[in-house]
Each structure stands twice: as structure tokens, then as C-alpha cells.
Design a protein around this motif. Structure first.
Motif, PDB file in Angstrom:
ATOM      1  N   GLN A   1      12.159  12.597  -9.887  1.00 41.97           N
ATOM      2  CA  GLN A   1      12.026  13.551 -10.990  1.00 41.97           C
ATOM      3  C   GLN A   1      13.386  14.021 -11.482  1.00 41.97           C
ATOM      4  OE1 GLN A   1       9.331  16.829 -10.291  1.00 41.97           O
ATOM      5  NE2 GLN A   1       7.921  15.518  -9.173  1.00 41.97           N
ATOM      6  N   GLU A   2      14.273  14.329 -10.547  1.00 40.64           N
ATOM      7  CA  GLU A   2      15.612  14.795 -10.926  1.00 40.64           C
ATOM      8  C   GLU A   2      16.368  13.700 -11.670  1.00 40.64           C
ATOM      9  OE1 GLU A   2      17.233  16.125  -7.201  1.00 40.64           O
ATOM     10  OE2 GLU A   2      16.158  18.050  -7.307  1.00 40.64           O
ATOM     11  N   TRP A   3      16.249  12.442 -11.209  1.00 36.10           N
ATOM     12  CA  TRP A   3      16.911  11.336 -11.902  1.00 36.10           C
ATOM     13  C   TRP A   3      16.357  11.187 -13.316  1.00 36.10           C
ATOM     14  CZ3 TRP A   3      14.554   6.946 -13.901  1.00 36.10           C
ATOM     15  CH2 TRP A   3      15.438   6.031 -14.482  1.00 36.10           C
ATOM     16  N   LEU A   4      15.033  11.190 -13.437  1.00 37.45           N
ATOM     17  CA  LEU A   4      14.404  10.984 -14.735  1.00 37.45           C
ATOM     18  C   LEU A   4      14.773  12.105 -15.711  1.00 37.45           C
ATOM     19  CD1 LEU A   4      12.623   8.949 -16.142  1.00 37.45           C
ATOM     20  CD2 LEU A   4      10.624  10.221 -15.366  1.00 37.45           C
ATOM     21  N   LYS A   5      14.758  13.338 -15.246  1.00 39.25           N
ATOM     22  CA  LYS A   5      15.135  14.465 -16.118  1.00 39.25           C
ATOM     23  C   LYS A   5      16.601  14.394 -16.509  1.00 39.25           C
ATOM     24  CE  LYS A   5      11.585  17.589 -14.396  1.00 39.25           C
ATOM     25  NZ  LYS A   5      11.298  18.737 -13.516  1.00 39.25           N
ATOM     26  N   ILE A  31       3.226   8.310   8.907  1.00 44.12           N
ATOM     27  CA  ILE A  31       4.347   8.506   7.998  1.00 44.12           C
ATOM     28  C   ILE A  31       4.404   9.980   7.634  1.00 44.12           C
ATOM     29  CG2 ILE A  31       5.345   7.891   5.770  1.00 44.12           C
ATOM     30  CD1 ILE A  31       3.763   5.236   5.988  1.00 44.12           C
ATOM     31  N   ASP A  32       5.571  10.554   7.743  1.00 41.94           N
ATOM     32  CA  ASP A  32       5.765  11.967   7.436  1.00 41.94           C
ATOM     33  C   ASP A  32       5.597  12.185   5.926  1.00 41.94           C
ATOM     34  OD1 ASP A  32       6.538  14.594   7.211  1.00 41.94           O
ATOM     35  OD2 ASP A  32       8.440  14.334   8.277  1.00 41.94           O
ATOM     36  N   PRO A  33       4.701  13.081   5.514  1.00 43.99           N
ATOM     37  CA  PRO A  33       4.506  13.328   4.086  1.00 43.99           C
ATOM     38  C   PRO A  33       5.744  13.889   3.395  1.00 43.99           C
ATOM     39  CG  PRO A  33       3.264  14.914   5.383  1.00 43.99           C
ATOM     40  CD  PRO A  33       3.806  13.901   6.329  1.00 43.99           C
ATOM     41  N   ILE A  34       6.662  14.440   4.160  1.00 39.83           N
ATOM     42  CA  ILE A  34       7.893  14.960   3.559  1.00 39.83           C
ATOM     43  C   ILE A  34       8.677  13.831   2.890  1.00 39.83           C
ATOM     44  CG2 ILE A  34      10.154  15.983   4.106  1.00 39.83           C
ATOM     45  CD1 ILE A  34       8.707  17.725   6.171  1.00 39.83           C
ATOM     46  N   SER A  35       8.556  12.606   3.416  1.00 36.31           N
ATOM     47  CA  SER A  35       9.259  11.478   2.799  1.00 36.31           C
ATOM     48  C   SER A  35       8.774  11.263   1.361  1.00 36.31           C
ATOM     49  CB  SER A  35       9.101  10.204   3.617  1.00 36.31           C
ATOM     50  OG  SER A  35       7.760   9.768   3.631  1.00 36.31           O
ATOM     51  N   LEU A  36       7.479  11.427   1.116  1.00 37.54           N
ATOM     52  CA  LEU A  36       6.959  11.281  -0.242  1.00 37.54           C
ATOM     53  C   LEU A  36       7.451  12.392  -1.148  1.00 37.54           C
ATOM     54  CD1 LEU A  36       5.024   9.065   0.841  1.00 37.54           C
ATOM     55  CD2 LEU A  36       3.298  10.059  -0.627  1.00 37.54           C
ATOM     56  N   THR A  37       7.407  13.623  -0.670  1.00 38.25           N
ATOM     57  CA  THR A  37       7.836  14.742  -1.523  1.00 38.25           C
ATOM     58  C   THR A  37       9.328  14.649  -1.830  1.00 38.25           C
ATOM     59  OG1 THR A  37       8.126  16.250   0.358  1.00 38.25           O
ATOM     60  CG2 THR A  37       5.979  16.258  -0.755  1.00 38.25           C
ATOM     61  N   GLU A  38      10.124  14.249  -0.845  1.00 36.87           N
ATOM     62  CA  GLU A  38      11.568  14.122  -1.091  1.00 36.87           C
ATOM     63  C   GLU A  38      11.866  13.000  -2.072  1.00 36.87           C
ATOM     64  OE1 GLU A  38      13.186  13.705   2.846  1.00 36.87           O
ATOM     65  OE2 GLU A  38      13.227  15.880   3.174  1.00 36.87           O
ATOM     66  N   GLN A  39      11.203  11.842  -1.909  1.00 36.18           N
ATOM     67  CA  GLN A  39      11.403  10.729  -2.843  1.00 36.18           C
ATOM     68  C   GLN A  39      10.986  11.125  -4.255  1.00 36.18           C
ATOM     69  OE1 GLN A  39       9.555   7.069  -1.626  1.00 36.18           O
ATOM     70  NE2 GLN A  39      10.234   7.321   0.479  1.00 36.18           N
ATOM     71  N   LEU A  75       0.824  -1.213   0.000  1.00 37.44           N
ATOM     72  CA  LEU A  75       0.000   0.000   0.000  1.00 37.44           C
ATOM     73  C   LEU A  75       0.854   1.257   0.000  1.00 37.44           C
ATOM     74  CD1 LEU A  75      -2.906  -1.004   2.410  1.00 37.44           C
ATOM     75  CD2 LEU A  75      -2.990  -0.759  -0.084  1.00 37.44           C
ATOM     76  N   TYR A  76       1.969   1.204   0.724  1.00 34.70           N
ATOM     77  CA  TYR A  76       2.880   2.347   0.720  1.00 34.70           C
ATOM     78  C   TYR A  76       3.408   2.582  -0.695  1.00 34.70           C
ATOM     79  CZ  TYR A  76       6.858   5.349   1.674  1.00 34.70           C
ATOM     80  OH  TYR A  76       7.751   6.383   1.657  1.00 34.70           O
ATOM     81  N   SER A  77       3.779   1.511  -1.379  1.00 37.21           N
ATOM     82  CA  SER A  77       4.270   1.618  -2.752  1.00 37.21           C
ATOM     83  C   SER A  77       3.216   2.248  -3.655  1.00 37.21           C
ATOM     84  CB  SER A  77       4.650   0.237  -3.278  1.00 37.21           C
ATOM     85  OG  SER A  77       5.044   0.314  -4.629  1.00 37.21           O
ATOM     86  N   GLN A  78       1.963   1.850  -3.492  1.00 39.46           N
ATOM     87  CA  GLN A  78       0.891   2.431  -4.298  1.00 39.46           C
ATOM     88  C   GLN A  78       0.718   3.915  -3.993  1.00 39.46           C
ATOM     89  OE1 GLN A  78      -2.406  -0.178  -3.480  1.00 39.46           O
ATOM     90  NE2 GLN A  78      -1.748  -1.668  -4.994  1.00 39.46           N
ATOM     91  N   PHE A  95       1.421   9.337  -5.880  1.00 42.17           N
ATOM     92  CA  PHE A  95       1.940  10.676  -5.609  1.00 42.17           C
ATOM     93  C   PHE A  95       2.886  11.117  -6.725  1.00 42.17           C
ATOM     94  CE2 PHE A  95       4.934  13.723  -3.849  1.00 42.17           C
ATOM     95  CZ  PHE A  95       4.051  14.686  -3.378  1.00 42.17           C
ATOM     96  N   ARG A  96       3.802  10.239  -7.124  1.00 41.32           N
ATOM     97  CA  ARG A  96       4.767  10.602  -8.172  1.00 41.32           C
ATOM     98  C   ARG A  96       4.078  10.917  -9.490  1.00 41.32           C
ATOM     99  NH1 ARG A  96       9.704   6.430  -6.978  1.00 41.32           N
ATOM    100  NH2 ARG A  96      10.273   7.379  -4.988  1.00 41.32           N
ATOM    101  N   GLN A  97       3.054  10.150  -9.822  1.00 41.61           N
ATOM    102  CA  GLN A  97       2.361  10.412 -11.087  1.00 41.61           C
ATOM    103  C   GLN A  97       1.687  11.773 -11.088  1.00 41.61           C
ATOM    104  OE1 GLN A  97      -0.148   7.000 -11.685  1.00 41.61           O
ATOM    105  NE2 GLN A  97       1.471   5.885 -12.709  1.00 41.61           N
ATOM    106  N   GLY A  98       1.105  12.168  -9.972  1.00 40.46           N
ATOM    107  CA  GLY A  98       0.412  13.448  -9.916  1.00 40.46           C
ATOM    108  C   GLY A  98       1.287  14.614  -9.538  1.00 40.46           C
ATOM    109  N   ASP A  99       2.511  14.340  -9.121  1.00 46.98           N
ATOM    110  CA  ASP A  99       3.408  15.373  -8.610  1.00 46.98           C
ATOM    111  C   ASP A  99       4.255  16.006  -9.698  1.00 46.98           C
ATOM    112  OD1 ASP A  99       4.571  16.845  -6.419  1.00 46.98           O
ATOM    113  OD2 ASP A  99       6.318  15.538  -6.540  1.00 46.98           O
ATOM    114  N   TRP A 100       4.180  15.483 -10.907  1.00 45.41           N
ATOM    115  CA  TRP A 100       5.118  15.879 -11.949  1.00 45.41           C
ATOM    116  C   TRP A 100       5.123  17.379 -12.225  1.00 45.41           C
ATOM    117  CZ3 TRP A 100       9.001  13.092 -13.222  1.00 45.41           C
ATOM    118  CH2 TRP A 100       9.795  13.467 -14.300  1.00 45.41           C
ATOM    119  N   SER A 101       3.968  18.011 -12.228  1.00 46.50           N
ATOM    120  CA  SER A 101       3.919  19.428 -12.598  1.00 46.50           C
ATOM    121  C   SER A 101       3.614  20.346 -11.419  1.00 46.50           C
ATOM    122  CB  SER A 101       2.876  19.641 -13.698  1.00 46.50           C
ATOM    123  OG  SER A 101       1.606  19.270 -13.214  1.00 46.50           O
TER     124      SER A 101
END
Length: 151
Positions: free
Chosen positions: A53-57, A40-48, A2-5, A10-16
């Protein structure tokens, strides 16, 4: 799982999204929906997500499309799937990522199947887009791991 989902969504919607407060609010909402009993601290999601995003770019740049429907035929078999990430790196040149939401143990057991599915997805994208897939990866959002097709 569930964490992975939650991380994947989050990553899919966070792109822009660039507003940090909005990112934190969205991360908190996803964590509350997917893992209501966890703290779970939401900062962990934003940092990941930022690292991803930086890796992909840096690795591929280009235009990113998400949840791209792919349908193709191989011999007498039909292939239909939704591609999680399609990056157009240059005209008729692509990179793709397929999200996998499994525990490490379950993923290890099914790794050959996921790699075969990714290979079929790469061939289908080349067939449909009349281009070249230069990179294809399994993306395990919950573990923060990206595995190239050649693995």
C-alpha cells in the motif's frame, strides 16, 4: 500458488481497513482457508500488505479501484478481462496492476504471455477510458514482486 492467492485476496480487501486487530483476524482466516495445514504468522500478510500500500500510494497516489471489468475490441477480436487494480492518478490518467498467482518457475515460463496480456489490458483501458495508462505492472503477491510492463 495458494499462498499467493491468500496474499492477493488479503491485499484487495485490506485497502481501507485500519483496525490492526481486524486485519490480523482477516489474515488468519484467509491463511486457514487457503493453507489449513500450514502454520504461517498472519503478521506476515499484514506487513506485506502495508508495504504494498505504501509503495502504491508513493508511486502513484490517486483513487484505487479493484476488480474492474474491461471489455474492448481489437480488429475482429473481443477482449474481456477483470483488471485487478486500476489507479486513477489524475483525470484521464491511469496506472494498472495485474495479479499473477504462479510459482516463480511457472511464471518465468509464462512471463511473455502475461506481459502481452498486460499490454492488451493497457490498450483496452486507454480505449475505454479515453485516457492514458502511464504505468502497468505484473503483481506477484506471493513473492512481493512488481514487474513493470517494459520488463
Amino acid at each position: 500458488r495458494l499462498y499467493s492467492q491468500a496474499v492477493g485476496r488479503f491485499r484487495q480487501g485490506d485497502w481501507s481497513v485500519t483496525d490492526e486487530a481486524l486485519r490480523q483476524e482477516r489474515a488468519l482466516g484467509l491463511l486457514a482457508n487457503y493453507l489449513p495445514a500450514e502454520d504461517i504468522d498472519p503478521i506476515s500478510l499484514t506487513e506485506q500488505s502495508t508495504v504494498f500500500q505504501e509503495w502504491l500510494k508513493a508511486e502513484h497516489g490517486g483513487e484505487v479501484s479493484r476488480q474492474v471489468p474491461v471489455s474492448s475490441s481489437f480488429g475482429n477480436r473481443r477482449f474481456r478481462h477483470s483488471l485487478d487494480w486500476l489507479i486513477t492518478t489524475a483525470p484521464s490518467t491511469y496506472a494498472l496492476l495485474m495479479d499473477v498467482h504462479q510459482t516463480a518457475r511457472q511464471f518465468d515460463l509464462q512471463r511473455p504471455l502475461y506481459l502481452a496480456e498486460l499490454a492488451a489490458m493497457s490498450a483496452a483501458v486507454e480505449q475505454l477510458m479515453k485516457g492514458k495508462v502511464v504505468a502497468a505492472y505484473l503483481h506477484l503477491p506471493g513473492m512481493g514482486v512488481v514487474i513493470p510492463l517494459q520488463a
